[in-house]
Scaffold this active site. Structure first.
Site, PDB file in Angstrom:
ATOM      1  N   HIS A 199       0.841  -1.197   0.000  1.00 30.39           N
ATOM      2  CA  HIS A 199       0.000   0.000   0.000  1.00 30.39           C
ATOM      3  C   HIS A 199       0.880   1.253   0.000  1.00 30.39           C
ATOM      4  O   HIS A 199       2.071   1.203   0.320  1.00 30.39           O
ATOM      5  CB  HIS A 199      -0.923  -0.005   1.214  1.00 30.39           C
ATOM      6  CG  HIS A 199      -0.189  -0.067   2.518  1.00 30.39           C
ATOM      7  ND1 HIS A 199       0.476   1.016   3.054  1.00 30.39           N
ATOM      8  CD2 HIS A 199       0.041  -1.090   3.366  1.00 30.39           C
ATOM      9  CE1 HIS A 199       1.059   0.674   4.163  1.00 30.39           C
ATOM     10  NE2 HIS A 199       0.830  -0.610   4.390  1.00 30.39           N
ATOM     11  N   HIS A 210       1.131  -5.925   2.291  1.00 32.84           N
ATOM     12  CA  HIS A 210       1.861  -5.109   3.278  1.00 32.84           C
ATOM     13  C   HIS A 210       3.369  -5.370   3.183  1.00 32.84           C
ATOM     14  O   HIS A 210       3.797  -6.392   2.648  1.00 32.84           O
ATOM     15  CB  HIS A 210       1.416  -5.490   4.695  1.00 32.84           C
ATOM     16  CG  HIS A 210      -0.026  -5.267   4.972  1.00 32.84           C
ATOM     17  ND1 HIS A 210      -0.526  -4.082   5.441  1.00 32.84           N
ATOM     18  CD2 HIS A 210      -1.097  -6.103   4.875  1.00 32.84           C
ATOM     19  CE1 HIS A 210      -1.824  -4.171   5.620  1.00 32.84           C
ATOM     20  NE2 HIS A 210      -2.205  -5.399   5.277  1.00 32.84           N
TER      21      HIS A 210
END
Ligand SMILES: *[C@@H]1O[C@H](CO)[C@@H](O)[C@H](O)[C@H]1NC(C)=O
Ligand SMILES: *[C@@H]1O[C@H](CO)[C@@H](O)[C@H](O)[C@H]1NC(C)=O
Ligand SMILES: *[C@@H]1O[C@H](CO)[C@@H](O)[C@H](O)[C@H]1NC(C)=O
Ligand SMILES: *[C@@H]1O[C@H](CO)[C@@H](O)[C@H](O)[C@H]1NC(C)=O
Ligand SMILES: *[C@@H]1O[C@H](CO)[C@@H](O)[C@H](O)[C@H]1NC(C)=O
Ligand SMILES: *[C@@H]1O[C@H](CO)[C@@H](O)[C@H](O)[C@H]1NC(C)=O
Length: 457
Positions: free
Chosen positions: A71, A349
């Site tokens: 992200h 992540h």
């Protein structure tokens, strides 16, 4: 519940760069690189120089790309934001006089939120989707990626912003396209169940003593690099009475305030430290990744096994074989796990990506000797294992397959943030590539399940 996200996006408002931005689609974050590329996982994406030419060789044609993205830049996590806020309050409550260089802190107000993407972070992903379309136009002009995202807000939003950038590039290349937003994105739940884009299942890893390995290594390095900085802070902020841990929290205010600014303007906190001190700070973050999720943790690379087995399935067109974190229901259904696509885009992540690099065997001891907890190792000397090179905000790995000349077999290559990371254990050529079969054979750690058995003892 897994569902197909359907969100309406406003296409007209896309801007790839603002005039005064520190960030652009091609190169990423370019302001003050002598500091800003040493902020570990809190660095904004920047294009990492590649020793090996990262372009596609002229005699080769791309046949497949798997992209895996982190992200974009976010506010601190909820617990960190409380810690930073408390640190600032403490300074305001206890500091008796501010030296000149530190005077801005007197009026600094802590306003950062928690967990969500910043505007800068959204833009990073728009830029990433745009860049991906252009880099891979051979494929993107006639193939849509299959999208999956872990379902935490900031990850899903990142995936959506990426599709905005991709769509913009597509429309620039083909004004008559019948493709439109929103794109379908398969969401994998983080709160329960099996998820190859978010670790959580392996109890010995999540709860066991392996978690301390990271903290212990970081604590030793902290006691080496931080005391001089702490002393200087206490001199310039009399009354603050910082310990070394406070110093790291205080330094964190630099990257976080930088990415909280829409154009990524370097925060005044950054200039309170030297480039060398930022390298030490970056190494502190690198130790956290290496010993927390990477090869330095006995169960780190095992967390990436499920994703690697999915990647092998996609790259070979064969069904997934895995007994770790994959969901067999999803992966045996062509609607949720197609095998015939040329482009795949997954969103996750930083910690999961580090585990996946480990499961891919990219940083074995011959390449990255176990990182010292007392002596800083440069990114180059660590074979590229540097948290800013591997998992900055909006990090992206590309796994490419290419057909070259009259070769009987396709070749595989991996790039992390534009840097070719030579494949290991499969007889890589001078361009860091292996034949598909040799590459799959070299992934026996993953294809045999890693150390998953040790998760539940
Ligand atoms: C910081 O802490 C103060 C005092 O507890 C609180 O009033 C304020 O809302 C907090 N600010 C942020 C941005 O979290
Ligand atoms: C990024 O995506 C989110 C969620 O779809 C959207 O609300 C936001 O406006 C997007 N950001 C930009 C800069 O377009
Ligand atoms: C878009 O056009 C292509 C052929 O030009 C066709 O195969 C495809 O089904 C169309 N897609 C949509 C969503 O209409
Ligand atoms: C696997 O995915 C299916 C379909 O989305 C879901 O119903 C099930 O709960 C998942 N199982 C696990 C163990 O994650
Ligand atoms: C620090 O590094 C030394 C030398 O590699 C090692 O023996 C020791 O276990 C490490 N300590 C911690 C707490 O990581
Ligand atoms: C989910 O993972 C567990 C642990 O590896 C495994 O036993 C189970 O079969 C998996 N469930 C599905 C639906 O794939």
């Amino acid at each position: 519940m897994v569902f197909l996200a359907s969100v309406w996006l406003v296409v007209a408002s896309i801007h790839l760069v603002t005039a005064d931005s520190c960030d652009n689609a091609e190169d990423g974050y370019t302001c003050s690189p002598e500091f800003s590329h040493s902020w570990g996982q809190y660095s904004g994406f920047f294009s990492v120089p590649s020793e090996i030419d990262a372009s596609v060789p002229a005699e080769c044609e791309l046949t497949f790309v798997q992209m895996l993205s982190r992200h974009g830049a976010r506010d601190p996590t909820a617990s960190k934001t409380a810690t930073y806020n408390a640190t600032v309050q403490r300074i305001h409550d206890s500091v008796t006089a501010y030296s000149e260089e530190y005077a801005f802190i007197k009026d600094y107000e802590y306003t950062l939120g928690a967990d969500q993407l910043t505007t800068f972070g959204q833009q990073e992903l728009i830029n990433a989707g745009y860049k991906f379309y252009q880099r891979y136009e051979q494929l993107t002009s006639s193939n849509m990626p299959f999208f999956r995202s872990s379902d935490q807000d900031r990850v899903v939003e990142s995936a959506q912003n990426w599709t905005q950038g991709f769509q913009q590039a597509l429309q620039e290349a083909n004004a008559d396209t019948n493709v439109s937003l929103p794109y379908a994105i398969l969401l994998l739940p983080e709160e329960s169940g099996n998820n190859t884009l978010n670790h959580d299942l392996c109890t010995a890893f999540e709860d066991g003593p392996v978690g301390d390995i990271k903290g212990n290594a970081q604590a030793i390095w902290l006691s080496v690099f931080a005391p001089d900085i702490t002393a200087r802070l206490n001199e310039n902020l009399p009354g603050a009475n910082f310990a070394d841990e406070d110093t790291v929290n205080f330094m964190d205010l630099c990257p976080y305030n930088t990415v909280a600014d829409a154009s990524g303007t370097v925060s005044p906190f950054c200039g309170l430290f030297t480039a060398d001190e930022w390298l030490s700070y970056g190494y502190y973050q690198t130790l956290g990744k290496y010993y927390g999720y990477g090869p330095g943790n006995p169960l780190g690379p095992t967390q990436g096994v499920g994703f690697v087995n999915e990647l092998v399935a996609r790259a070979t067109g064969r069904a997934v074989v895995d007994g770790t974190s994959t969901n067999a229901t999803l992966d045996s259904d062509g609607a949720t796990f197609p095998l015939d696509r040329k482009l795949y885009a997954d969103f996750s992540h930083d910690n999961d990506m580090v585990g996946i690099y480990g499961a891919l065997g990219l940083f074995p001891a011959e390449v990255t000797a176990p990182l010292s907890n007392t002596t800083r190792t440069s990114a180059a000397d660590a074979g590229g294992f540097d948290s800013a090179w591997l998992v900055p905000f909006a990090a992206r790995m590309y796994v490419e397959k290419m057909q070259c000349g009259t070769d009987a077999e396709e070749k595989v290559r991996i790039l992390v943030n534009d840097r070719v990371v030579p494949l290991q254990g499969c007889g890589a050529d001078e361009l860091g590539r292996c034949g598909l079969g040799d590459w799959v054979d070299s992934l026996s750690f993953a294809t045999s399940g890693g150390l998953w058995d040790e998760c539940f003892v």
